[in-house]
Every structure is written in structure tokens, then in C-alpha cells.
Scaffold this active site. Structure first.
Site, short mmCIF file in Angstrom:
data_model
loop_
_atom_site.label_atom_id
_atom_site.label_comp_id
_atom_site.label_asym_id
_atom_site.label_seq_id
_atom_site.Cartn_x
_atom_site.Cartn_y
_atom_site.Cartn_z
N ASP A 52 5.84 -66.45 87.71
CA ASP A 52 5.61 -67.29 88.95
C ASP A 52 7.09 -67.32 89.75
O ASP A 52 7.92 -67.50 88.83
CB ASP A 52 4.99 -68.45 88.44
CG ASP A 52 4.31 -69.28 89.63
OD1 ASP A 52 3.43 -69.51 89.79
OD2 ASP A 52 5.02 -69.70 90.69
N ASN B 173 -7.15 -72.00 89.50
CA ASN B 173 -7.52 -72.82 90.69
C ASN B 173 -8.24 -71.86 91.59
O ASN B 173 -8.10 -70.73 91.80
CB ASN B 173 -6.02 -73.00 91.66
CG ASN B 173 -5.24 -73.92 90.72
OD1 ASN B 173 -5.63 -75.04 90.03
ND2 ASN B 173 -4.04 -73.75 90.92
N GLY C 261 -5.70 -76.25 95.41
CA GLY C 261 -4.64 -75.79 95.63
C GLY C 261 -4.34 -74.24 95.62
O GLY C 261 -3.36 -73.73 95.49
N GLN C 262 -5.41 -73.35 95.53
CA GLN C 262 -5.32 -72.03 95.29
C GLN C 262 -4.58 -71.35 96.79
O GLN C 262 -4.98 -71.73 97.85
CB GLN C 262 -6.61 -71.36 95.38
CG GLN C 262 -6.51 -69.89 95.31
CD GLN C 262 -7.93 -69.26 94.90
OE1 GLN C 262 -9.06 -69.52 94.98
NE2 GLN C 262 -7.99 -67.69 94.64
N SER C 263 -3.51 -70.81 96.62
CA SER C 263 -2.78 -70.46 97.77
C SER C 263 -2.79 -68.88 97.90
O SER C 263 -2.52 -68.45 99.12
CB SER C 263 -1.16 -70.74 97.47
OG SER C 263 -1.05 -70.26 96.55
N HIS D 179 -6.04 -65.54 89.79
CA HIS D 179 -4.83 -65.31 89.04
C HIS D 179 -4.78 -66.63 88.04
O HIS D 179 -5.30 -67.80 88.31
CB HIS D 179 -3.69 -65.38 89.96
CG HIS D 179 -3.34 -66.36 91.04
ND1 HIS D 179 -4.05 -66.58 92.10
CD2 HIS D 179 -2.72 -67.59 90.94
CE1 HIS D 179 -3.94 -67.53 92.59
NE2 HIS D 179 -2.89 -68.29 92.19
N LEU D 180 -4.53 -66.37 86.72
CA LEU D 180 -4.48 -67.23 85.79
C LEU D 180 -3.16 -67.69 85.64
O LEU D 180 -2.06 -66.76 85.54
CB LEU D 180 -4.94 -66.61 84.54
CG LEU D 180 -5.08 -67.71 83.29
CD1 LEU D 180 -6.00 -68.55 83.36
CD2 LEU D 180 -4.91 -66.90 81.98
N HIS D 181 -2.63 -68.97 85.75
CA HIS D 181 -1.43 -69.57 85.41
C HIS D 181 -1.35 -69.84 83.96
O HIS D 181 -2.30 -70.36 83.34
CB HIS D 181 -1.36 -70.74 86.15
CG HIS D 181 -1.27 -70.92 87.56
ND1 HIS D 181 -0.04 -70.83 88.35
CD2 HIS D 181 -2.05 -70.98 88.64
CE1 HIS D 181 -0.15 -70.83 89.67
NE2 HIS D 181 -1.46 -70.82 89.78
#
Lengths: 114, 114
Positions: free
Chosen positions: A30, A87, A93-95, A100-102
Site C-alpha cells: 500500500d 472496504n 472509504g473504498q477509493s 482489494h484486500l488490505h
């Protein structure tokens, strides 16, 4: 050429610190890490949000989680622990609208999770 | 009789507000909700942590995520959004050692996620 930044990272068109890559999945660091270890794990195939998942995607989504868990373990965070986060849309807050997995590790993560 | 509280909820031995149940997966309300909607989604089969996942579990783990996403959408949170979280071990605050997915919705979720 795709306009999705994560599709472009998966295609190698935009540089990223790649942590894992195979036929279906790419993982990279990230750019604004929220923990000493903060990876993103994405499917190469474009899926916009968790709302768009079908049953045929179950194995792929499970693989995202397992790749994330394996990366954390390989870096020595398995015993201390780590958190994984998906998210979906604005309240979370998905941007980037490519699933995608954090994966966060390396510090004590508080509760609630945001 | 299992000593795992989530195995006992899955077996119907401990009451919970069940939101979904099928052959493999049970979802129920978190007893200490951190958002207006806060569900836990678990596999009926006991798996202690994400560290214990094998490739054969990928479809099951993906199903946990999809069941959680579907529950959020059914309650009208699909467009606004929701967050899903897996905690592994102490740094993430995992308190019950039976894999469970948190699904949070109904408020703006901040960043970092804990």
C-alpha cells in the site's frame, strides 16, 4: 488500456512493490501504509466491489485472503497476528473500485476497526 | 460437547440472533456491535485462525465473504457500503479462536481500520 489503476498495476503498466504474483492474484505494498506491514491483494480480473461477487468467485476471494495470510506469516507476523479488511463503497472509504484486500500487521490494531 | 463458543452457536447449543444458516456457514449478530449493523459470519467447521487455512478452504472462505456481503445488501447497505474484517491472533484482537468475519455497516467507517 484500462483506466482502472489496479488493473494497470496487475498488467505491469504502473509500477508497484509487488509482493506476490500468480495467474489470478497480485499483491503489492500500500502506498499509504497504516501499519509496519500493509499489503493489498487483488484479483487480476476486474471486479468493482464486493456487491458484484457471484458464487463462482468464492474460490478466488478465498485465495485473496489466503495469499494475504501467507504474506503476513512469511514476514513473521503469523503468531503476533494481522488484520484483513475489505472496504465496499463510500461508508467504508473504498477509493479504488477494483476489489482489494488490505492486510495490516506489525502493530497492535485497535477496536473498532474504523 | 465442544468448548468453542462459536462451534456451540453453530450447533444451536448457545442462543444467538441467527441471520443466516446453511450447511457450511452461520451468521449471527455481534453481541457488542460496533456499528448499526454488525454481523459475524463463521464456518460451521472449526478452524482456529487464518493461519490454519489450506487451499481446500478457499471456496469456504470466499463464501463467508459473500454471505456477509449479501446480508449487508439485503439490509440496504450495499450502495452506502460496508466493511468486512478478519482478525488473526493478538495484534488484531482476535478473542474467539474460531475464524469469523466481521461485517460492519450503517455508519461512516474511519481509516485506519483500527
Amino acid at each position: 488500456m484500462s483506466t482502472c489503476i489496479f488493473c494497470r498495476i496487475a498488467a505491469g503498466e504502473i509500477p508497484a512493490t509487488i509482493l506476490h504474483q500468480d495467474d489470478e492474484v497480485v499483491a503489492f505494498s500500500d502506498l499509504t501504509p497504516q501499519a509496519p506491514f500493509h499489503a493489498l491483494v487483488i484479483p487480476k480480473r476486474h471486479v468493482s466491489t464486493l456487491n458484484d461477487l457471484a458464487s463462482a468467485d468464492d474460490a478466488l476471494v478465498g485465495r485473496l485472503v489466503r495469499v494475504g495470510a501467507t504474506l503476513a506469516q512469511e514476514r513473521g507476523y503469523g503468531v503476533r497476528g494481522y488484520r484483513t479488511v475489505f472496504n465496499c463503497n463510500a461508508d467504508a472509504g473504498q477509493s479504488v473500485f477494483h476489489v482489494h484486500l488490505h492486510v495490516l500487521a506489525g502493530r497492535s490494531l485497535t477496536w473498532p476497526p474504523g
